[in-house]
Design a protein around this motif. Structure first.
Motif, PDB file in Angstrom:
ATOM      1  N   SER A 668       0.801  -1.149   0.005  1.00 39.12           N
ATOM      2  CA  SER A 668       0.055  -0.050  -0.067  1.00 39.12           C
ATOM      3  C   SER A 668       0.944   1.215   0.092  1.00 39.12           C
ATOM      4  N   ILE A 669       0.490   2.361  -0.725  1.00 38.91           N
ATOM      5  CA  ILE A 669       0.986   3.617  -0.772  1.00 38.91           C
ATOM      6  C   ILE A 669       0.028   4.535  -0.114  1.00 38.91           C
ATOM      7  N   GLN A 670      -0.019   5.231   1.079  1.00 41.99           N
ATOM      8  CA  GLN A 670      -0.816   6.177   1.651  1.00 41.99           C
ATOM      9  C   GLN A 670      -1.480   6.972   0.570  1.00 41.99           C
ATOM     10  N   GLY A 671      -2.763   6.974   0.507  1.00 40.30           N
ATOM     11  CA  GLY A 671      -3.430   7.892  -0.251  1.00 40.30           C
ATOM     12  C   GLY A 671      -3.621   7.317  -1.658  1.00 40.30           C
ATOM     13  N   GLN A 672      -3.190   6.355  -2.074  1.00 33.60           N
ATOM     14  CA  GLN A 672      -2.990   5.756  -3.541  1.00 33.60           C
ATOM     15  C   GLN A 672      -3.545   4.596  -3.742  1.00 33.60           C
ATOM     16  N   GLY A 673      -4.087   3.929  -2.265  1.00 29.54           N
ATOM     17  CA  GLY A 673      -5.049   2.613  -2.497  1.00 29.54           C
ATOM     18  C   GLY A 673      -3.965   1.452  -2.096  1.00 29.54           C
ATOM     19  N   ALA A 674      -4.704   0.396  -2.079  1.00 36.06           N
ATOM     20  CA  ALA A 674      -3.881  -0.728  -1.435  1.00 36.06           C
ATOM     21  C   ALA A 674      -3.934  -1.937  -2.597  1.00 36.06           C
ATOM     22  N   ARG A 675      -3.021  -3.053  -2.659  1.00 39.40           N
ATOM     23  CA  ARG A 675      -2.749  -4.012  -3.506  1.00 39.40           C
ATOM     24  C   ARG A 675      -2.568  -5.497  -2.743  1.00 39.40           C
ATOM     25  N   PHE A 676      -3.381  -6.500  -2.822  1.00 39.47           N
ATOM     26  CA  PHE A 676      -2.973  -7.607  -2.454  1.00 39.47           C
ATOM     27  C   PHE A 676      -2.725  -8.759  -3.700  1.00 39.47           C
ATOM     28  N   THR A 677      -1.687  -9.398  -3.499  1.00 36.46           N
ATOM     29  CA  THR A 677      -1.087 -10.286  -4.583  1.00 36.46           C
ATOM     30  C   THR A 677      -1.331 -11.672  -3.799  1.00 36.46           C
TER      31      THR A 677
END
Length: 684
Positions: A668-677
């Motif tokens: 995750s990058i704060q303010g840019q969304g999350a990503r789960f792989t």
């Protein structure tokens, strides 16, 4: 073969002295060859210097003659606007430093307007006539006589006459040039070495200028043969006949007469031509060979002493070399052992300077990053290890440089090859002789597995606790909830059968009670699911199809919550051995978590791709992202930041993926969304 036998049979002591003798012999040979080359190069350099001198002298004589020509042409041009007598007098006053007499020659050869008057010898007529006719027949407007003796104002001079045609007239304005003046100003002062001198010949090899005035007017070769009849200087004849009299420039050496010497002398010579207006002279400068070499011979005393001392030093060095080689072998062996230990340590070690540049790393660090050890040298540690543009916050290396003491950091995290690792980082000061910390040794221990085992143990403990708590909750709460539900249903039926009174408020309360009971049942269901993870039944399944089914299932809910669902599914994605229901449950929990993170709407994108032996399913959203401080806790059971959440969705998803021998990575990058792989093994 012989060299190999010698290496085996000869002791190190003998080898050193054999090499020493060879070196000394080489030095002596090189010294002899160098001396010969030095003598040759010195002679060539001396001749280059002499050549420069004669060039300058030739240029000076040429400029002198051109000044005369310039004066004569200026005089001829002025005849068109002023009386000839006055012009001649004025120009003589202007150019008397280069001309002795000015006069006019008519077409019939008569001489007039001599300035100064009565200074010109009538013997000049024949030479003037010959030179003037030669210039006229060749269409030239200037002539110059050969050097000849003239009587001017009662005194005898060695001179030459130069004439220039008067424009639009048959007259010639002529000037007498004192060649003695040229010799005194431009030839006799020329010196080379201590006793070297200059001399000049014409195109016939006749000496025009020489320190021995008695030789002037005679051919140089004839004079040499006359002085030494038994000796012939073949080299000098070649230089004069084939070079100097042909207007060539060069240098060389010969044996001949030298002014002030009683014996034949080996000499160095340089010569340069003077060619203008039909004249061809050649000026040469020569000096004894010994004068060129005298400084070299004097300077050789020092080098000879140096060579002797150098040989003595070599002999002394040969004696010390064996001791040094023995010590060097010991040091090299210890250094090799140190390097083996340095590279063999399982922990990563880096040496860093005060600018945080990596000076060297051991093999472990290179293997972690999948790069050669040489790649790290000179790169900033914060850039190569943490992908940052400046020193890390709380950097232990900075602390060690500041305090000169070791520093320790626990659970330092970084990403390598797309995976997150945890380290224990310890820095040690490396100090110079003055006690200043000039470098830092950074020791990095990989504790990722220990962290994973601790996390796994914690997960198991929490899940065991969940099982126990869930069983108790189910036993204590579900039966009363069932009884409440039954009685409310009966009450609802009774109220429906009644006909008197306003029942709206009662029905509203019944609806509220039923809603709360359904909420409790939903929470109980989630808790009970944690206690009943069935064993997975893997079968080859189409992952793209499972993602498509989820979209169809959630389509209405996504539309209502203003969430755009995008997919980028790899064509012909290999099947994977999964339990379809369980893996769909894991995917659904991840997507629901993303939907809840975007209450105002947003975008969810699912990407599938094959990567070697793995199939990767990437879920990304455009929500606010997950703070770094809690990113490591999101898979912990009961951990939640949402009001009314159970904190079990992502924990269940991780459990299901792990049961499929895969893993799940959150970024995750704060303010840019999350990503789960999600990574699961592909089918065979």
């Amino acid at each position: 073969m012989s060299a190999a036998i010698m290496n085996k049979s000869m002791s190190p002591f003998v080898k050193i002295w054999v090499v020493t003798i060879v070196i000394i012999a080489g030095i002596l040979i090189v010294s002899a060859v160098s001396f010969r080359m030095l003598v040759k190069n010195t002679a060539e350099a001396f001749n280059l210097q002499q050549l420069f001198l004669v060039r300058e002298s030739s240029r000076g004589i040429g400029e002198f003659i051109r000044n005369v020509e310039t004066g004569l042409r200026a005089t001829a041009d002025l005849f068109a606007i002023s009386p000839q007598k006055k012009v001649l007098e004025a120009c003589f006053n202007r150019y008397q430093d280069v001309m002795q007499v000015l006069f006019l020659v008519a077409a019939d050869g008569s001489i007039s307007h001599v300035v100064p008057p009565d200074t010109l010898d009538q013997t000049v007529h024949q030479s003037l006539t010959t030179a003037r006719e030669r210039a006229r027949s060749s269409g030239q407007t200037i002539f110059c006589t050969d050097i000849m003796p003239l009587t001017l104002a009662g005194r005898r001079h060695i001179s030459l006459v130069m004439g220039v045609a008067v424009p639009r007239s048959d007259q010639w304005v002529c000037g007498v040039v004192n060649f003695d003046n040229i010799k005194q100003r431009l030839i006799y002062p020329l010196r080379s070495g201590k006793t070297g001198y200059a001399w000049m010949i014409d195109k016939n090899g006749v000496l025009l200028a020489h320190p021995n005035v008695a030789m002037e007017g005679r051919k140089a070769i004839e004079v040499l043969r006359e002085l030494w009849p038994e000796y012939s200087s073949f080299n000098l004849e070649i230089i004069i006949d084939r070079a100097m009299t042909r207007g060539e420039e060069g240098s060389g050496e010969y044996t001949g007469w030298h002014f002030g010497e009683k014996q034949l002398t080996k000499k160095l010579i340089a010569y340069s031509p003077i060619s203008m207006n039909g004249l061809l002279w050649s000026i040469g400068v020569s000096a004894p060979y010994r004068e060129a070499l005298e400084p070299v011979m004097q300077s050789m005393v020092g080098p000879l002493v140096f060579v002797g001392c150098f040989i003595a030093v070599i002999l002394l060095g040969a004696w010390l070399l064996s001791v040094q080689e023995r010590r060097k072998a010991i040091v090299n062996q210890e250094l090799a052992w140190s390097n083996e230990v340095f590279d063999g340590i399982a922990d990563g070690i880096s040496i860093i300077d005060r600018e945080y540049r990596v000076l060297m790393v051991n093999r472990t660090v290179a293997q972690w990053h999948g790069k050669p050890q040489s790649v790290f040298k000179g790169l900033p540690c914060y850039k190569v290890y943490q992908q940052q543009d400046g020193p890390c916050e709380g950097c232990p290396a900075r602390e060690t440089f500041a305090t000169g003491k070791p520093a320790f950091r626990d659970r330092v995290s970084t990403s390598l090859g797309g995976r997150k690792y945890y380290f224990q980082l310890t820095t040690f000061p490396l100090k110079d002789a003055a006690g200043n910390t000039i470098r830092v040794a950074e020791c990095v221990k990989d504790i990722s597995r220990e962290m994973a085992l601790q996390q796994e143990l914690l997960q198991h403990e929490r899940k065991a606790m969940i099982v126990k708590m869930s069983s108790q909750i189910a036993h204590e709460i579900r039966n009363p909830l069932g009884s409440l539900t039954l009685n409310i249903d009966l009450l609802d039926e009774e109220l429906s059968a009644g006909t008197s009174g306003d029942m709206s408020e009662a029905r509203r309360l019944i609806t509220t009670i039923r809603s709360e009971i359904e909420g409790l049942n939903r929470v109980l269901k989630e808790y009970l699911e944690c206690t009943r993870f069935p064993a997975i039944q893997p079968e080859l399944q189409d992952i793209n199809g499972i993602v498509g089914d989820l979209f169809a299932l959630l389509e209405e809910d996504l539309r209502r919550k203003k969430v755009v669902f995008k997919t980028s599914l790899e064509y012909n994605l290999p099947p994977a051995p999964v339990d379809k229901d369980q893996i769909r449950r894991a995917f659904l929990n991840i997507i629901l978590n993303a939907i809840e993170a975007m209450p105002g709407g947003g975008t969810i994108e699912v990407v599938t791709r094959s990567s070697g032996a793995w199939i990767e399913i990437v879920f990304s959203d455009t929500g606010p992202g997950i703070p770094e401080a809690i990113l490591e806790k999101i898979f912990t059971p009961f951990f939640t930041t949402k009001t009314g959440g159970t904190g079990l969705g992502l924990s269940v998803a991780q459990h299901i993926v792990t049961e499929h021998k895969g893993d799940i990575i959150a970024e995750s990058i704060q303010g840019q969304g999350a990503r789960f792989t999600v990574r699961i093994p592909r089918g065979e």
